[in-house]
Scaffold this active site. Structure first.
Site, PDB file in Angstrom:
ATOM      1  N   PRO A   2      75.438 -25.842 -59.859  1.00 29.29           N
ATOM      2  CG  PRO A   2      74.888 -25.876 -62.111  1.00 29.29           C
ATOM      3  CD  PRO A   2      74.911 -24.993 -60.913  1.00 29.29           C
ATOM      4  CD  GLU A   3      79.003 -28.329 -55.289  1.00 28.29           C
ATOM      5  OE1 GLU A   3      79.959 -29.026 -54.918  1.00 28.29           O
ATOM      6  OE2 GLU A   3      78.116 -27.947 -54.512  1.00 28.29           O
ATOM      7  NE  ARG A 110      68.084 -16.255 -58.454  1.00 27.92           N
ATOM      8  CZ  ARG A 110      68.393 -16.305 -57.167  1.00 27.92           C
ATOM      9  NH1 ARG A 110      68.350 -17.455 -56.532  1.00 27.92           N
ATOM     10  NH2 ARG A 110      68.771 -15.216 -56.529  1.00 27.92           N
TER      11      ARG A 110
END
Ligand SMILES: [Zn+2]
Length: 269
Positions: A2-3, A110
């Site tokens: 995510p940016e 993750r």
């Protein structure tokens, strides 16, 4: 990963769900990256802010819950209690009566994300040293150019470092550099190029935000929905395909451990 547009989409959705509610009992997966969840509360959520890729949940005791989503982190509000999901890394139950037994949940398959509690605006790590947020209009082109000039590293590497500007990652860096014809490996940019790059970064970030962010594989918003910006990407992840501007085959190469995609004609060295 995510940016800015993805994290801002989440922030906008979380704000009405959290502000004015009290976080109470907490649980965390036993790992140093998630245990800070237990240091929160009981406290009232006063605001939900964002700086670059970090979410900052402001509490009424001068502290903030800092959330970095890493690669696969997501947040949602759901009924409190164990739901048997092995990828939940932390939750905070709401204390107020209107909650009806709900909790804010952080899920991360993750485990590249992390949680922290900051006191009195004192931050650690990247959050402490990153540049102004990409959508912060007080950052002007001249300042951006000077901070790019302060390093001799490749312009793409500098963008990913978050130091000249915060919130830009691999996707939007590739898109913006292509738009303005700057090769990602360039070590110097002119004042005019820096100004054009800053505009292009803001344009691609704002457009993606408008479309709910980019979902390549993992990103989901607070409601579990995918973004819609992935259909609009022009070069990212499209090596081997023709450049949408000139038709030359787009190339990819690894630059400082991250893959960059660019057009050899539109973005000469
Ligand atoms: Zn081209």
């Amino acid at each position: 990963m995510p940016e800015l547009p993805e994290v801002e989409t989440i922030r906008r959705q979380l704000e009405p769900l959290l502000v004015g509610r009290r976080l109470g009992r907490a649980w965390a997966f036993a790992h140093a990256k998630f245990l800070p969840a237990l240091d929160v509360g009981p406290a009232l959520v006063e605001r939900v802010d964002r700086r670059g890729k970090y979410l900052l949940v402001g509490l009424d005791d001068d502290r903030e819950l800092v959330i970095h989503l890493g690669m696969t982190g997501s947040l949602r509000v759901r009924p409190a209690g164990d739901d048997g999901d092995a990828y939940v890394r932390a939750w905070w139950a709401f204390e107020d009566e209107r909650a009806g037994g709900e909790a804010l949940e952080y899920r991360d398959v993750r485990r590249f994300g992390r949680l922290a509690v900051a006191e009195g605006g004192r931050y650690a790590g990247t959050l402490a040293v990153q540049g102004p947020d990409a959508l912060d209009r007080t950052l002007d082109a001249e300042t951006f150019w000077r901070s790019l000039r302060a390093s001799r590293r490749a312009v793409k590497t500098q963008l990913l470092s978050q130091r000249p500007i915060a919130g830009v990652g691999n996707i939007y860096a590739d898109e913006a550099l292509w738009r303005v014809g700057i090769n990602p490996a360039r070590r110097t940019v002119t004042r005019a190029q820096a100004a054009a790059l800053l505009d292009a970064l803001r344009d691609v970030l704002t457009a993606s935000l408008h479309h709910g962010g980019t979902t390549l594989t993992n990103y989901r918003d607070v409601a579990g929905r995918e973004g819609r910006n992935q259909q609009r990407l022009e070069v990212y992840g499209q090596a081997g395909l023709p450049c949408p501007r000139c038709g030359t085959e787009l190339r990819a190469r690894v630059l400082d451990a991250r893959t960059s995609t660019w057009c050899p004609s539109c973005q000469p060295r």
